[in-house]
Design an enzyme around this catalytic site. Structure first.
Site, PDB file in Angstrom:
ATOM      1  N   SER A 290       0.837  -1.210   0.000  1.00 34.07           N
ATOM      2  CA  SER A 290       0.000   0.000   0.000  1.00 34.07           C
ATOM      3  C   SER A 290       0.866   1.252   0.000  1.00 34.07           C
ATOM      4  CB  SER A 290      -0.915  -0.007   1.236  1.00 34.07           C
ATOM      5  OG  SER A 290      -0.178  -0.324   2.403  1.00 34.07           O
TER       6      SER A 290
ATOM      7  N   LYS B 213      10.633  -6.560   4.606  1.00 32.91           N
ATOM      8  CA  LYS B 213      10.530  -6.087   3.223  1.00 32.91           C
ATOM      9  C   LYS B 213      11.116  -4.690   3.086  1.00 32.91           C
ATOM     10  CE  LYS B 213       7.132  -2.904   3.577  1.00 32.91           C
ATOM     11  NZ  LYS B 213       7.045  -1.554   2.962  1.00 32.91           N
TER      12      LYS B 213
ATOM     13  N   ASP C  74       3.682  -7.204  -0.124  1.00 32.12           N
ATOM     14  CA  ASP C  74       4.342  -5.945   0.218  1.00 32.12           C
ATOM     15  C   ASP C  74       5.766  -5.914  -0.324  1.00 32.12           C
ATOM     16  OD1 ASP C  74       4.320  -3.436   1.289  1.00 32.12           O
ATOM     17  OD2 ASP C  74       4.185  -4.065   3.379  1.00 32.12           O
TER      18      ASP C  74
ATOM     19  N   THR D 245       7.300  -2.899  -2.857  1.00 33.66           N
ATOM     20  CA  THR D 245       8.356  -1.983  -2.440  1.00 33.66           C
ATOM     21  C   THR D 245       9.696  -2.257  -3.120  1.00 33.66           C
ATOM     22  OG1 THR D 245       8.695  -3.373  -0.490  1.00 33.66           O
ATOM     23  CG2 THR D 245       7.362  -1.424  -0.210  1.00 33.66           C
TER      24      THR D 245
ATOM     25  N   SER E  24       8.565   3.905  -3.343  1.00 36.37           N
ATOM     26  CA  SER E  24       8.886   3.399  -2.019  1.00 36.37           C
ATOM     27  C   SER E  24      10.037   4.212  -1.430  1.00 36.37           C
ATOM     28  CB  SER E  24       9.295   1.924  -2.094  1.00 36.37           C
ATOM     29  OG  SER E  24      10.023   1.537  -0.949  1.00 36.37           O
ATOM     30  N   ARG E  25       9.865   4.713  -0.206  1.00 37.74           N
ATOM     31  CA  ARG E  25      10.929   5.484   0.444  1.00 37.74           C
ATOM     32  C   ARG E  25      12.173   4.631   0.637  1.00 37.74           C
ATOM     33  NH1 ARG E  25       6.417   7.815   4.043  1.00 37.74           N
ATOM     34  NH2 ARG E  25       6.605   5.812   5.057  1.00 37.74           N
ATOM     35  N   ASN E  26      11.969   3.337   0.927  1.00 38.55           N
ATOM     36  CA  ASN E  26      13.120   2.461   1.142  1.00 38.55           C
ATOM     37  C   ASN E  26      13.840   2.158  -0.170  1.00 38.55           C
ATOM     38  OD1 ASN E  26      12.852   1.750   4.125  1.00 38.55           O
ATOM     39  ND2 ASN E  26      10.792   1.345   3.358  1.00 38.55           N
TER      40      ASN E  26
ATOM     41  N   VAL F 177      10.298   9.204   7.050  1.00 40.37           N
ATOM     42  CA  VAL F 177      11.160   8.155   7.592  1.00 40.37           C
ATOM     43  C   VAL F 177      11.243   6.984   6.621  1.00 40.37           C
ATOM     44  CG1 VAL F 177      11.421   6.474   9.458  1.00 40.37           C
ATOM     45  CG2 VAL F 177      10.625   8.794   9.963  1.00 40.37           C
TER      46      VAL F 177
ATOM     47  N   GLU G 283      11.763   3.424   6.971  1.00 35.61           N
ATOM     48  CA  GLU G 283      11.771   2.486   8.097  1.00 35.61           C
ATOM     49  C   GLU G 283      12.867   1.425   7.978  1.00 35.61           C
ATOM     50  OE1 GLU G 283      10.298   2.752  10.842  1.00 35.61           O
ATOM     51  OE2 GLU G 283       8.240   3.431  10.673  1.00 35.61           O
TER      52      GLU G 283
END
Length: 335
Positions: free
Chosen positions: A142, A195, A248, A252, A258-260, A283, A285
């Protein structure tokens, strides 16, 4: 005639992109005011006055029935609170909520990560303050911008309380937001935390321009790591193969949204982790959970070479090129 309902009061703790997106889901479902507790007073002002979270979810017009405040007391009469504060700040938020929520209120944990030091998942932290039958975990593939826009999304909602879990699913379900009920709380949290670390690795592959074949291989072998660690920690195989695990992971590991993944992309292009992270409001994560995930794996005597490689790169112990070489030079094994 409106299809909204006022039967239960839903609140949100956390005013980042994901918290704001979930508040949009609740606001579209319920006719009453949806309170959202945000840390930054300026974010609360933007939500209330501009109907936009300028810093964390820019460009998305927010429903009129969202009301933000920078104090947790705004959530005091909620029947259900979606807790979306970042994992490393979750403990203090949960402790505050435990003192003000009604005795019947459910706390739905939506942050994905592991607390450094204690190596606890969000549900394990929350169980120090609230009974387990008042806890649930929401996780799955999501992106905040998709959810806020009402685009089709499916997630896992895990709780040990099946009756309240079914009620929560009914409270959150919309044509564009479909929760699937599970009783495997820890499994859902393991998938969400691991993930994030693996997405950084896939971003590095993209940043180094190593090709789609390399990214597919890394995603697949990363899933094997998630399964090994998850099963060692007590997760159910079907949870790890479901929305909150494989689903997920696929999302990602394949998108710069995706921030990551975008963190990994910048690392692969030659950036330094501390410089990249210092320039971000949101952030990532995986950056804060990588060390804890590796520590959990060590404690469980489980091999997680990709997660370990990411942790080494983030900590500055290994250079990107040398780490990639080491991964590709590992002894050949059976799949």
């Amino acid at each position: 005639m409106s299809d909204k309902t006022e039967k239960k009061k839903i609140g949100v703790a956390g005013g980042g992109a994901w918290g704001t997106a979930l508040a949009c889901v609740a606001a579209r479902t319920h006719a009453g005011t949806i309170p959202i507790y945000v840390h930054e007073p300026e974010t609360a002002d933007n939500i209330n006055q501009r109907r936009e979270n300028v810093d964390f979810l820019p460009g998305q017009t927010l429903p009129d029935n969202l009301q933000a405040a920078s104090t947790p007391s705004i959530l005091a009469d909620s029947d259900c609170v979606l807790m979306v504060a970042p994992a490393q700040f979750a403990r203090s938020v949960i402790a505050d909520l435990a003192t003000i929520l009604p005795a019947h209120a459910m706390l739905v944990l939506c942050a994905k990560g592991v607390e450094r030091g204690s190596l606890k998942f969000m549900s394990q932290i929350a169980s120090e303050y609230l009974p387990e039958n008042r806890l649930a975990v929401l996780s799955g593939p999501s992106f905040a911008k998709d959810v806020a826009a009402g685009l089709p999304t499916a997630v896992t909602l895990s709780t040990s309380n099946p009756a309240r879990g079914a009620e929560l699913c009914q409270m959150l379900e919309r044509p564009g937001f479909r929760p699937y009920l599970s009783d495997d709380i820890l499994g859902a949290e393991i998938g969400g935390a691991v993930k994030n670390v693996l997405a950084i690795a896939c971003g590095i592959v993209a940043g180094k321009k190593l090709g789609e074949s390399a990214r597919a291989a890394l995603t697949s072998r990363g899933f094997a790591e998630m399964q090994r660690l998850g099963l060692a920690l007590g997760a159910k195989p079907e949870t790890l193969a479901g929305l909150s695990g494989l689903g997920d992971l696929v999302l990602t590991c394949a998108s710069a949204s995706s921030r990551n993944f975008s963190l990994g992309l910048a690392l692969g292009e030659g950036g330094r982790a501390e410089d990249i992270l210092s320039q971000r409001l949101s952030v990532s994560e995986g950056a804060t959970s990588a060390e804890a995930v590796c520590a959990l794996a060590e404690r469980a005597q489980t091999d997680v070479p990709i997660c370990t490689a990411v942790d080494d790169i983030l900590a500055g112990r290994r250079a990107v090129d040398a780490t990639i070489h080491d991964l590709m030079s590992r002894p050949l094994v059976r799949e």
